[in-house]
Design an enzyme around this catalytic site. Structure first.
Site, short mmCIF file in Angstrom:
data_model
loop_
_atom_site.label_atom_id
_atom_site.label_comp_id
_atom_site.label_asym_id
_atom_site.label_seq_id
_atom_site.Cartn_x
_atom_site.Cartn_y
_atom_site.Cartn_z
CG HIS A 115 73.02 -67.35 14.06
ND1 HIS A 115 72.22 -66.53 14.82
CD2 HIS A 115 72.83 -68.61 14.52
CE1 HIS A 115 71.57 -67.26 15.72
NE2 HIS A 115 71.92 -68.52 15.56
CG ASN B 25 66.45 -70.18 19.07
OD1 ASN B 25 67.07 -71.03 18.48
ND2 ASN B 25 66.61 -69.93 20.37
CE LYS C 1 62.80 -52.27 8.12
NZ LYS C 1 61.53 -51.84 8.72
CG HIS C 2 67.25 -54.25 10.35
ND1 HIS C 2 68.47 -53.60 10.34
CD2 HIS C 2 66.30 -53.28 10.39
CE1 HIS C 2 68.27 -52.30 10.41
NE2 HIS C 2 66.96 -52.07 10.43
#
Length: 401
Positions: free
Chosen positions: A401, A241, A78-79
């Site tokens: 990221h 993180n 999810k996301h």
């Protein structure tokens, strides 16, 4: 990598997307590098921008889990972070009851999927899932029951594909991963008119990735190594993180995208607590009415465990049962949580202070994986020794990221 004066990359148009991250971000499309091929094929549905971010990350995760453990693997995304991930460790009879799969066909692929989906089922609602192996009919029947946007896998049996194509009134996204696809060594990202380039994170996480044991306690079972591998590979594909907890080949708590590492540990730890409390006798025996849907049962169990409902929420929750359940007290929760042991935790970077270890001790952690390198390493190691944990140093950091 030599510093080039110019880089020319040619992309080939694949398909238009409905929109990008948000409805106002149109046009949107997919492209692939010329002559490199695409990493997947669309078999059904029209994938969205975020669907594809989830698909591309989750496929890498399950592929690496299978390579590292030799077991079929699954993930629920999810996301752009995993809500759950797991390998096909057989379910206990109790787990079959808790996950509502008792008496059903459980192939290895299905077991991996059931475990991944049940790490954090509330967060998996509306997910994109990934399987490392061909999806069979048994697995497709479990997926059929869930609210999910799509799936990526290396293949599907005819029966499984037919089941999946019928989901969401025929709009369910089904992607076939290209198992032979090799990504470029250098990856590029454009942000606000600037292009960032880096060598892709090709760290190979297996038993050899854990290079030293830092604590007085040195013993690490094969099952513990497996769980450390599972949560470490999951962490590799989670927004930083992050820390992740695992047990029985299953992620049981992910703390994604927090600026503070101790907040990651707390967030993921609360998910561990909820996962474990679903096995409490009071939770297992909740007297649901016969017409309560599966998703509502899942959510009701979590709300019962959390115990922080407003008066309005409590009334709606109470209407789901034939008789009013007795409250689950904080003392009962703490007593039951103390029975959890043998949990592994992995961190994408070093623990800067002992506070994360203190928090992890509340959730049955016995094994810790982290790259070390903090000026407070001695303090962190001493905390592990106090709690009887085994800490292993890993080869490198895993920011994502």
């Amino acid at each position: 990598m030599a510093e080039p004066s110019n880089v020319v990359r040619e992309y080939v148009f694949d398909r238009s997307l409905k929109y990008g991250c948000n409805p106002h971000q149109s046009p949107a499309m997919t492209m692939h590098i010329k002559d490199a091929g695409a990493p997947f094929e669309v078999l059904n549905g029209n994938p969205g921008y975020i669907n594809l971010l989830d698909a591309l990350n989750s496929w890498q995760l399950v592929k690496e889990l299978k390579e590292a453990t030799g077991l079929p693997a699954a993930a629920s995304f999810k996301h752009v972070s995993p809500a759950g991930a797991a390998v096909a460790v057989p379910l206990s009879e109790e787990e079959k009851v808790i996950y509502e799969v008792a008496g059903k066909s459980l192939t290895p692929q299905a077991v991996a999927y059931v475990r991944a989906r049940n790490a954090d089922p509330m967060c998996s609602f509306g997910d994109f899932c990934a399987l490392s192996d061909e999806v069979d009919e048994a697995t497709a029947l479990f997926i059929k029951l869930e609210v999910t946007d799509g799936i990526i896998a290396p293949g599907y049996t005819p029966a499984a594909l037919e089941i999946l194509k019928q989901k969401k009134k025929g709009a369910y996204v089904v992607l076939k991963a290209n198992i032979d696809f090799q990504p470029p060594e250098i990856e590029y990202r454009e942000v606000f008119g600037m292009v960032l380039a880096q060598k892709r994170n090709d760290s190979k996480i297996d038993k050899s990735w854990f290079i030293d044991t830092l604590t007085a306690k040195k013993d690490v079972s094969e099952e513990a190594y497996r769980d450390l591998i599972v949560c470490s590979i999951a962490v590799k594909y989670t927004q930083s993180n992050t820390v992740g907890y695992a047990k029985n080949g299953q992620v049981i708590g992910m703390g994604a995208g927090q600026q503070s590492r101790v907040d990651c540990t707390k967030l993921a730890g609360n998910k561990v607590k909820t996962w474990w409390m679903r096995q409490h006798p009071k939770v297992k025996s909740l007297p649901f009415k016969s017409d309560v849907k599966r998703t509502d049962r899942v959510n009701a169990r979590v709300r019962y465990i959390e115990g922080d409902m407003t008066a309005y929420e409590l009334k709606a929750w109470s209407d789901l049962f034939t008789t009013q359940p007795e409250p689950l007290t904080e003392q009962e929760k703490q007593d039951f949580l103390r029975t959890l042991t043998g949990v592994a935790i992995s961190s994408d970077a070093f623990f800067p202070f002992r506070d994360s270890i203190d928090q992890a001790s509340k959730y049955g952690v016995s094994y810790v994986g982290q790259p070390a390198g903090s000026i407070a390493d001695a303090e962190v190691i001493a905390a592990c020794d106090e709690y009887g944990m085994t800490m292993l140093k890993t080869k490198n950091r895993l920011f994502h990221h």
